[in-house]
Design a protein around this motif. Structure first.
Motif, short mmCIF file in Angstrom:
data_model
loop_
_atom_site.label_atom_id
_atom_site.label_comp_id
_atom_site.label_asym_id
_atom_site.label_seq_id
_atom_site.Cartn_x
_atom_site.Cartn_y
_atom_site.Cartn_z
N GLY A 109 -14.05 21.42 14.89
CA GLY A 109 -14.10 20.19 15.69
C GLY A 109 -13.07 19.18 15.22
O GLY A 109 -12.40 18.55 16.04
N LEU A 110 -12.92 19.05 13.92
CA LEU A 110 -11.91 18.14 13.36
C LEU A 110 -10.51 18.60 13.72
O LEU A 110 -9.65 17.79 14.09
CB LEU A 110 -12.04 18.07 11.84
CG LEU A 110 -12.74 16.85 11.28
CD1 LEU A 110 -12.88 16.96 9.78
CD2 LEU A 110 -12.02 15.57 11.65
N GLU A 111 -10.26 19.91 13.64
CA GLU A 111 -8.96 20.47 14.01
C GLU A 111 -8.65 20.16 15.46
O GLU A 111 -7.56 19.73 15.81
CB GLU A 111 -8.93 21.99 13.78
CG GLU A 111 -8.84 22.39 12.32
CD GLU A 111 -9.08 23.88 12.11
OE1 GLU A 111 -9.02 24.67 13.08
OE2 GLU A 111 -9.35 24.26 10.95
N LYS A 112 -9.64 20.38 16.33
CA LYS A 112 -9.46 20.14 17.76
C LYS A 112 -9.17 18.67 18.03
O LYS A 112 -8.31 18.33 18.83
CB LYS A 112 -10.70 20.61 18.53
CG LYS A 112 -10.51 20.61 20.03
CD LYS A 112 -11.65 21.28 20.75
CE LYS A 112 -11.39 22.75 20.93
NZ LYS A 112 -12.28 23.38 21.92
N LEU A 113 -9.88 17.79 17.34
CA LEU A 113 -9.69 16.36 17.52
C LEU A 113 -8.27 15.96 17.10
O LEU A 113 -7.60 15.21 17.79
CB LEU A 113 -10.73 15.58 16.72
CG LEU A 113 -10.78 14.07 16.94
CD1 LEU A 113 -11.02 13.75 18.42
CD2 LEU A 113 -11.87 13.45 16.09
N LYS A 114 -7.83 16.49 15.98
CA LYS A 114 -6.46 16.17 15.51
C LYS A 114 -5.42 16.65 16.52
O LYS A 114 -4.45 15.94 16.78
CB LYS A 114 -6.21 16.79 14.14
CG LYS A 114 -6.90 16.04 13.04
CD LYS A 114 -6.55 16.57 11.68
CE LYS A 114 -7.14 15.65 10.64
NZ LYS A 114 -6.68 15.92 9.29
N GLN A 115 -5.63 17.83 17.11
CA GLN A 115 -4.72 18.33 18.15
C GLN A 115 -4.69 17.35 19.33
O GLN A 115 -3.64 16.98 19.82
CB GLN A 115 -5.16 19.70 18.67
CG GLN A 115 -4.88 20.86 17.75
CD GLN A 115 -5.56 22.14 18.23
OE1 GLN A 115 -6.28 22.15 19.23
NE2 GLN A 115 -5.33 23.23 17.52
N GLU A 116 -5.87 16.96 19.77
CA GLU A 116 -5.99 16.05 20.90
C GLU A 116 -5.31 14.71 20.64
O GLU A 116 -4.75 14.10 21.55
CB GLU A 116 -7.46 15.79 21.23
CG GLU A 116 -8.13 16.88 22.02
CD GLU A 116 -7.52 17.08 23.37
OE1 GLU A 116 -7.40 16.11 24.15
OE2 GLU A 116 -7.13 18.21 23.69
N LEU A 117 -5.40 14.25 19.41
CA LEU A 117 -4.82 12.96 19.06
C LEU A 117 -3.34 13.08 18.71
O LEU A 117 -2.69 12.11 18.34
CB LEU A 117 -5.59 12.32 17.88
CG LEU A 117 -7.06 12.00 18.17
CD1 LEU A 117 -7.76 11.58 16.90
CD2 LEU A 117 -7.20 10.94 19.25
N GLY A 118 -2.83 14.33 18.81
CA GLY A 118 -1.41 14.56 18.56
C GLY A 118 -1.02 14.42 17.11
O GLY A 118 0.10 14.00 16.79
N GLU A 119 -1.93 14.76 16.22
CA GLU A 119 -1.61 14.66 14.78
C GLU A 119 -1.18 16.00 14.22
O GLU A 119 -1.60 17.03 14.65
CB GLU A 119 -2.85 14.14 14.01
CG GLU A 119 -3.14 12.71 14.35
CD GLU A 119 -4.43 12.21 13.70
OE1 GLU A 119 -4.95 12.87 12.78
OE2 GLU A 119 -4.89 11.15 14.13
#
Length: 119
Positions: A109-119
């Motif tokens: 979930g954290l990985e997915k969130l970072k992808q979404e936020l462009g990090e």
């Protein structure tokens, strides 16, 4: 009443719900999370519900509301650890989780969130 801990990690908030929610706790969580998003200017939230085996219509509605309210405040939400019975109940109750990111566990979930936020 027990409060659900909300942890800050960089510019994200992490929530791991470790027990079945009663109505009062769910409403308190909704309020606490929105305040924390406002307070920290978090732009992402991961809510882990692995420990929840059963969800009723009220809790499902509060969860849906929390997601939509968080989005209105500019935070993307990822829900992790949805159990089969919970997934079935959400669909049966017509709780639409369109545009909601999901993942198997907190780490993904954290990985997915970072992808979404462009990090």
């Amino acid at each position: 009443m027990v409060r659900i801990p909300i942890l800050k990690l960089y510019d994200c908030l992490l929530v791991s719900i470790q027990w079945e929610l009663d109505d009062q706790t769910a409403l308190q969580f909704q309020e606490d999370l929105l305040h924390k998003i406002h307070e920290t200017s978090a732009n992402g939230v991961v809510i882990d519900i692995t420990s929840i085996d059963f969800i009723d219509s009220f809790i499902a509605k509060v969860l849906g509301d929390v997601i939509n309210m968080s989005k209105l405040m500019g935070a993307k939400v990822v829900i992790t650890g949805i159990q089969p019975a919970v997934a079935i109940t959400l669909i049966e109750l017509g709780i639409s989780l369109e545009d909601v990111l999901t993942a198997l566990d907190l780490e993904k979930g954290l990985e997915k969130l970072k992808q979404e936020l462009g990090e």
